[in-house]
Scaffold this motif. Sequence first.
Motif, PDB file in Angstrom:
ATOM      1  N   ALA A   1     124.218 119.014  -3.292  1.00 19.65           N
ATOM      2  CA  ALA A   1     124.294 120.478  -3.299  1.00 19.65           C
ATOM      3  C   ALA A   1     125.730 120.983  -3.326  1.00 19.65           C
ATOM      4  O   ALA A   1     126.003 122.055  -3.864  1.00 19.65           O
ATOM      5  N   ALA A   2     126.659 120.206  -2.762  1.00 24.54           N
ATOM      6  CA  ALA A   2     128.053 120.646  -2.727  1.00 24.54           C
ATOM      7  C   ALA A   2     128.665 120.713  -4.117  1.00 24.54           C
ATOM      8  O   ALA A   2     129.632 121.443  -4.345  1.00 24.54           O
ATOM      9  N   ARG A   3     128.102 119.959  -5.052  1.00 25.75           N
ATOM     10  CA  ARG A   3     128.659 119.915  -6.406  1.00 25.75           C
ATOM     11  C   ARG A   3     127.849 120.736  -7.403  1.00 25.75           C
ATOM     12  O   ARG A   3     128.207 120.804  -8.580  1.00 25.75           O
ATOM     13  N   ALA A   4     126.738 121.317  -6.981  1.00 27.99           N
ATOM     14  CA  ALA A   4     125.876 122.056  -7.906  1.00 27.99           C
ATOM     15  C   ALA A   4     125.514 123.401  -7.292  1.00 27.99           C
ATOM     16  O   ALA A   4     124.945 123.452  -6.203  1.00 27.99           O
ATOM     17  N   PRO A   5     125.826 124.486  -7.970  1.00 29.20           N
ATOM     18  CA  PRO A   5     125.561 125.817  -7.409  1.00 29.20           C
ATOM     19  C   PRO A   5     124.084 126.153  -7.328  1.00 29.20           C
ATOM     20  O   PRO A   5     123.686 127.069  -6.612  1.00 29.20           O
ATOM     21  N   ALA A   6     123.261 125.442  -8.080  1.00 32.14           N
ATOM     22  CA  ALA A   6     121.810 125.665  -8.035  1.00 32.14           C
ATOM     23  C   ALA A   6     121.123 124.331  -8.183  1.00 32.14           C
ATOM     24  O   ALA A   6     121.604 123.429  -8.869  1.00 32.14           O
ATOM     25  N   GLY A   7     120.001 124.196  -7.532  1.00 34.87           N
ATOM     26  CA  GLY A   7     119.244 122.953  -7.603  1.00 34.87           C
ATOM     27  C   GLY A   7     117.949 123.122  -6.854  1.00 34.87           C
ATOM     28  O   GLY A   7     117.683 124.171  -6.250  1.00 34.87           O
ATOM     29  N   GLY A   8     117.118 122.090  -6.879  1.00 39.27           N
ATOM     30  CA  GLY A   8     115.824 122.174  -6.222  1.00 39.27           C
ATOM     31  C   GLY A   8     115.541 120.952  -5.371  1.00 39.27           C
ATOM     32  O   GLY A   8     115.822 119.814  -5.780  1.00 39.27           O
TER      33      GLY A   8
ATOM     34  N   ALA B   1     117.686 122.492   5.501  1.00 41.81           N
ATOM     35  CA  ALA B   1     118.839 123.354   5.738  1.00 41.81           C
ATOM     36  C   ALA B   1     119.986 123.005   4.798  1.00 41.81           C
ATOM     37  O   ALA B   1     120.692 123.907   4.305  1.00 41.81           O
ATOM     38  N   ALA B   2     120.199 121.714   4.531  1.00 35.61           N
ATOM     39  CA  ALA B   2     121.287 121.310   3.633  1.00 35.61           C
ATOM     40  C   ALA B   2     121.093 121.897   2.247  1.00 35.61           C
ATOM     41  O   ALA B   2     122.057 122.287   1.581  1.00 35.61           O
ATOM     42  N   ALA B   3     119.841 121.968   1.807  1.00 35.51           N
ATOM     43  CA  ALA B   3     119.557 122.552   0.494  1.00 35.51           C
ATOM     44  C   ALA B   3     119.685 124.073   0.525  1.00 35.51           C
ATOM     45  O   ALA B   3     120.348 124.670  -0.334  1.00 35.51           O
ATOM     46  N   LEU B   4     119.073 124.698   1.503  1.00 32.40           N
ATOM     47  CA  LEU B   4     119.078 126.158   1.558  1.00 32.40           C
ATOM     48  C   LEU B   4     120.474 126.722   1.812  1.00 32.40           C
ATOM     49  O   LEU B   4     120.827 127.782   1.278  1.00 32.40           O
ATOM     50  N   ASP B   5     121.266 126.029   2.608  1.00 34.12           N
ATOM     51  CA  ASP B   5     122.626 126.496   2.882  1.00 34.12           C
ATOM     52  C   ASP B   5     123.458 126.572   1.596  1.00 34.12           C
ATOM     53  O   ASP B   5     124.398 127.369   1.503  1.00 34.12           O
ATOM     54  N   ALA B   6     123.096 125.730   0.627  1.00 34.48           N
ATOM     55  CA  ALA B   6     123.833 125.711  -0.639  1.00 34.48           C
ATOM     56  C   ALA B   6     123.205 126.618  -1.690  1.00 34.48           C
ATOM     57  O   ALA B   6     123.671 126.656  -2.831  1.00 34.48           O
ATOM     58  N   GLY B   7     122.154 127.335  -1.315  1.00 35.24           N
ATOM     59  CA  GLY B   7     121.502 128.225  -2.259  1.00 35.24           C
ATOM     60  C   GLY B   7     120.447 127.559  -3.124  1.00 35.24           C
ATOM     61  O   GLY B   7     119.967 128.147  -4.095  1.00 35.24           O
ATOM     62  N   TRP B   8     120.074 126.329  -2.776  1.00 35.19           N
ATOM     63  CA  TRP B   8     119.025 125.638  -3.529  1.00 35.19           C
ATOM     64  C   TRP B   8     117.657 126.202  -3.150  1.00 35.19           C
ATOM     65  O   TRP B   8     117.489 126.876  -2.138  1.00 35.19           O
ATOM     66  N   THR B   9     116.670 125.878  -3.967  1.00 32.93           N
ATOM     67  CA  THR B   9     115.298 126.295  -3.695  1.00 32.93           C
ATOM     68  C   THR B   9     114.472 125.096  -3.235  1.00 32.93           C
ATOM     69  O   THR B   9     114.806 123.944  -3.522  1.00 32.93           O
ATOM     70  N   LEU B  10     113.392 125.393  -2.515  1.00 30.39           N
ATOM     71  CA  LEU B  10     112.488 124.366  -2.000  1.00 30.39           C
ATOM     72  C   LEU B  10     111.187 124.384  -2.797  1.00 30.39           C
ATOM     73  O   LEU B  10     110.689 125.459  -3.159  1.00 30.39           O
ATOM     74  N   HIS B  11     110.605 123.193  -3.019  1.00 31.20           N
ATOM     75  CA  HIS B  11     109.433 123.092  -3.877  1.00 31.20           C
ATOM     76  C   HIS B  11     108.420 122.109  -3.296  1.00 31.20           C
ATOM     77  O   HIS B  11     108.780 120.995  -2.883  1.00 31.20           O
TER      78      HIS B  11
ATOM     79  N   LEU C   1     110.463 117.782 -12.531  1.00 31.38           N
ATOM     80  CA  LEU C   1     110.811 118.284 -13.862  1.00 31.38           C
ATOM     81  C   LEU C   1     110.720 119.800 -13.929  1.00 31.38           C
ATOM     82  O   LEU C   1     111.412 120.437 -14.733  1.00 31.38           O
ATOM     83  N   ALA C   2     109.883 120.394 -13.086  1.00 29.44           N
ATOM     84  CA  ALA C   2     109.739 121.850 -13.065  1.00 29.44           C
ATOM     85  C   ALA C   2     110.787 122.523 -12.192  1.00 29.44           C
ATOM     86  O   ALA C   2     111.018 123.728 -12.309  1.00 29.44           O
ATOM     87  N   ALA C   3     111.419 121.767 -11.309  1.00 34.33           N
ATOM     88  CA  ALA C   3     112.411 122.334 -10.388  1.00 34.33           C
ATOM     89  C   ALA C   3     113.745 122.528 -11.100  1.00 34.33           C
ATOM     90  O   ALA C   3     114.015 121.912 -12.131  1.00 34.33           O
ATOM     91  N   PRO C   4     114.606 123.386 -10.548  1.00 32.28           N
ATOM     92  CA  PRO C   4     115.959 123.510 -11.106  1.00 32.28           C
ATOM     93  C   PRO C   4     116.686 122.167 -11.058  1.00 32.28           C
ATOM     94  O   PRO C   4     116.407 121.324 -10.206  1.00 32.28           O
TER      95      PRO C   4
END
Length: 318
Positions: free
Chosen positions: A89-96, A143-153, A231-234
């Motif tokens: 997440a630290a290297r990608a502004p968006a992810g899932g 939390a590690a994902a959400l803190d970076a602005g990622w989405t949960l799936h 495959l459907a996630a960011p």
Amino acid sequence: MRIIETALLAPAFLAASMAVASPAPPAFVGETPADAPLAGAIHDARTGEALAPADVAARIVDAEIVLLGERHDNPDHHALQAWAVGIAAARAPAGGLVLEMVRRDAGGPLADARAEDVDALGEALGWEASGWPDFAMYAPILAAALDAGWTLHAGDAARALTTALARGEEDALAPAERARLGLDRPLPEAGRVRMERAIVDGHCGLLSEAAVPGFALAQRLRDAVLADSLLAAPSPAVLIAGAGHVGAEAVPFYLAARAPERAVLSIAFVEAAPDVDEPADLVARFGTADAPYDIAWFTPEVARGDVCADLRARFGGG
């Protein structure tokens, strides 16, 4: 599916990747690493090469899809997963972040989750009643994902469908959906045998021989749906799942069938007993191209006692 091969990367790219500081992985919270010679060791499972955490971080950064396989009740595995998600997440502004622990038909609370919602997510998802280990072990990963602005799936297939397939009701899954998910492709024979053996062992040898094919089909559906969720996630996408789902005949099989161009990295966190000092004793076909995953990260094991006792009681076997 494009497998990450660090050895083939240009030195300049490697230097750039490694130049980005990454936090050290967390200390083990279970038994002391000294109790198990392999605890803390990391290896490229296919070459046998010893790796450092920074090597793993570099591979995570280069991947489009990262599979993190756990033993569900091992807190060290979850702590390392949170570390790995933080690296990605630290290297990608968006992810899932895709979770095996949440079925697609029950994932509503994940849709709009924010970092401040993590503590409440366990209750919203009905986690305690679901049978998964303590949500507190998973919360730092989310939390590690959400803190970076990622989405949960939500990642897993609906329970009603997996139950129907396990009962041998193959027509519960429409042919078109079967083909879309890649389930119309037979597993390689060696993979099929490994999967069926794991199912038998996972049920403590108590399943009847006639029941195994249905359970195998249900397991294949779960792997295919987890791949579909990734495959459907960011992108980049990270999967949190049991280690059985990150093996070559599991989620990677369907990713390779449907999206061979995607760069996939599979990491299994493997428990090491105090009396084991050879990776090959814990990882099938270790040091060969046929190893089940890319990286094996060894951790202390969790003491569980007789894990088959309750199952034998349910089946009337003792």
